[in-house]
Design a protein around this motif. Structure first.
Motif, mmCIF file in Angstrom:
data_model
loop_
_atom_site.group_PDB
_atom_site.id
_atom_site.type_symbol
_atom_site.label_atom_id
_atom_site.label_comp_id
_atom_site.label_asym_id
_atom_site.label_seq_id
_atom_site.Cartn_x
_atom_site.Cartn_y
_atom_site.Cartn_z
ATOM 1 N N GLY A 84 0.796 -1.236 0.000
ATOM 2 C CA GLY A 84 0.000 0.000 0.000
ATOM 3 C C GLY A 84 0.814 1.265 0.000
ATOM 4 O O GLY A 84 0.272 2.369 -0.087
ATOM 5 N N ASP A 124 0.868 -5.285 -4.620
ATOM 6 C CA ASP A 124 0.348 -4.405 -3.562
ATOM 7 C C ASP A 124 1.188 -3.144 -3.368
ATOM 8 O O ASP A 124 0.835 -2.279 -2.576
ATOM 9 C CB ASP A 124 0.310 -5.152 -2.213
ATOM 10 N N ARG A 126 2.887 0.431 -4.571
ATOM 11 C CA ARG A 126 2.464 1.496 -5.504
ATOM 12 C C ARG A 126 3.713 2.140 -6.107
ATOM 13 O O ARG A 126 4.148 3.197 -5.675
ATOM 14 C CB ARG A 126 1.603 2.510 -4.731
#
Ligand SMILES: NC(=O)c1ccc[n+]([C@@H]2O[C@H](COP(=O)([O-])OP(=O)(O)OC[C@H]3O[C@@H](n4cnc5c(N)ncnc54)[C@H](OP(=O)(O)O)[C@@H]3O)[C@@H](O)[C@H]2O)c1
Length: 212
Positions: A84, A124, A126
């Protein structure tokens, strides 16, 4: 922000000093923290730990390792603490081979970039490509008579690109968002172009600018 930098080479150290100068908390992550003691003595506001420590520390991570080991280093960080988070990908897929007439060799093709490989393996995270198309000496607060240079970025996550654009703004860059992760196929080879004047004429002091 808290910035966790994976790597301890010249890019990692340069960006760490830049983040600290711009008011961020910074931890470098390396296989051998003891080796960084002399650097820490000169940069007392920085901290150093393992790659996993730096991955856990950062709200934003920076991947600043040799391109060929980028995936290994992310595996050693274990992707979970990075899930994340925006990951600024400074890497280039440079082969361990001499340049041909100044042209670096890459282990990727024009149909698949290093950042796409990383994004596929670590869905997952970024990832945002940035800082790969300029030499470390010009990464932070670059000064050019022609005005602010342009940093080309790309990545799938708009929020992560917004955070990276804010950092680039602080560091004295204008940002050109070139789209999603596939655009790394175009941005990674900018390093080949950037290095040519260096290898051919020992000129390393330039940066790219997008004129409109
Ligand atoms: N140099 C520049 O001006 C410049 C400019 C733009 C982009 N880049 C790109 O930025 C990245 C970093 O460049 P750099 O010049 O700072 O350093 P580099 O020499 O490309 O990489 C040094 C880092 O790679 C890690 N590393 C090397 N071999 C490893 C292995 N077998 N396993 C795990 N880690 C390994 C080292 O980790 P440890 O700390 O654990 O030893 C070290 O932190 C590269 O992808 C480069 O292409 C460089």
């Amino acid at each position: 922000m808290r910035i966790g930098i994976l790597g301890s080479g010249v890019v990692a150290k340069t960006l760490a000093a830049g983040f600290i100068a711009h008011g961020h908390e910074t931890m470098l992550g390396t296989r051998d923290p003891a080796r960084l003691e002399p650097w820490l003595a000169q940069n007392p506001k920085a901290t150093v730990g393992s790659v996993a420590d730096a991955a856990a520390f950062g709200e934003v991570a920076v991947l600043a390792v040799k391109g060929a080991v980028a995936a290994d280093v992310l595996r050693s960080a274990s992707a979970a603490p990075l899930a994340g988070k925006p990951v600024i990908d400074t890497t280039n897929p440079i082969e361990d081979a001499p340049p041909a007439h100044g042209v670096l060799k890459y282990f990727t093709t024009l149909d698949d970039s290093l950042m796409e490989r990383l994004q596929r393996e670590f869905p997952d995270l970024r990832f945002v490509k940035a800082f790969n198309s300029v030499g470390n000496a010009r990464m932070v607060n670059p000064q050019f008579s022609g005005g602010k240079p342009t940093m080309f970025i790309c990545g799938n996550d708009e929020g992560a690109k917004k955070i990276v654009t804010g950092i680039l703004d602080q560091f004295g860059w204008e940002t050109a968002d070139m789209g999603a992760v596939e655009s790394a196929r175009a941005i990674e080879p900018l390093c080949i172009l950037w290095c040519l004047p260096g290898f051919l004429r020992q000129e390393w002091g330039h940066a790219f600018k997008l004129l409109r």
